[in-house]
Design an enzyme around this catalytic site. Structure first.
Site, short mmCIF file in Angstrom:
data_model
loop_
_atom_site.label_atom_id
_atom_site.label_comp_id
_atom_site.label_asym_id
_atom_site.label_seq_id
_atom_site.Cartn_x
_atom_site.Cartn_y
_atom_site.Cartn_z
N CYS A 54 -3.67 1.56 -2.02
CA CYS A 54 -4.51 2.94 -1.99
C CYS A 54 -3.53 3.97 -1.41
O CYS A 54 -2.78 3.81 -0.75
CB CYS A 54 -5.47 2.46 -0.79
SG CYS A 54 -6.59 4.03 -0.44
N CYS A 57 -4.68 5.07 2.36
CA CYS A 57 -4.46 4.20 3.66
C CYS A 57 -3.24 3.12 3.34
O CYS A 57 -3.03 2.45 4.45
CB CYS A 57 -5.75 3.60 4.17
SG CYS A 57 -6.26 2.11 3.08
N CYS A 103 -11.95 1.36 -1.90
CA CYS A 103 -10.92 0.72 -0.91
C CYS A 103 -11.80 0.16 0.16
O CYS A 103 -12.67 0.99 0.81
CB CYS A 103 -9.69 1.55 -0.38
SG CYS A 103 -8.82 0.82 0.60
N CYS A 106 -10.80 2.46 3.60
CA CYS A 106 -11.04 3.73 3.89
C CYS A 106 -11.87 4.53 2.84
O CYS A 106 -12.17 5.69 3.12
CB CYS A 106 -9.71 4.40 3.85
SG CYS A 106 -9.07 4.40 2.16
N CYS A 126 -11.16 -0.89 -13.64
CA CYS A 126 -10.62 0.33 -14.35
C CYS A 126 -10.29 1.29 -13.32
O CYS A 126 -11.16 1.85 -12.62
CB CYS A 126 -11.62 0.63 -15.50
SG CYS A 126 -11.06 1.96 -16.48
#
Length: 137
Positions: A54, A57, A103, A106, A126
């Protein structure tokens, strides 16, 4: 993971903190649920081995071992690195019903999941490449 084996608390930042940390494109995608143009993102066609994390984070989200060429122009994966790395949220924007992927640590918007992927899951995660940071093995 903490010493107790539990994930840390959710990453929470102010809008100003996110804007300072992220590029304008990363901010628009992850914090405002945007979508980059097909074939424009970093690593959409990369064959390198490693982990996609991510951009907000640093949580490990997808392994290159689960990445495949979907022909869509976005990085596509058949499963996350861990079942709890991402969370699914119903998305009814633009007159469609889709499953948004965020995510788990976060709440960054990453992309969407569709039921047209390859075995073993039959899923196509995707993702927006600008929502991910690649760390080569």
């Amino acid at each position: 993971m903490s010493a107790t084996g539990q994930r840390p608390l959710k990453v929470v930042k102010t809008d100003a903190e996110w804007r300072e940390q992220l590029t304008p494109v990363q901010y628009q995608i992850t914090r405002q649920h945007g979508t980059e143009r097909a074939f424009s993102s970093p690593n959409f066609d990369s064959k390198l081995k490693g982990i996609y994390k991510c951009v907000c984070c640093g949580r490990s989200l997808y392994s290159s071992q689960a990445k495949y060429e979907s022909g869509t122009g976005w990085p596509s994966f058949f499963q996350p690195i861990e079942p709890d790395a991402v969370m699914a949220v119903e998305d009814v924007s633009y007159g469609m019903v889709r499953t948004e992927i965020r995510c788990a640590d976060c709440d960054a918007h990453l992309g969407h999941v569709f039921p047209d992927g390859p075995p073993p899951t039959g899923l196509r995660y995707c993702m927006n490449g600008n929502a991910l940071v690649f760390e080569e093995d």
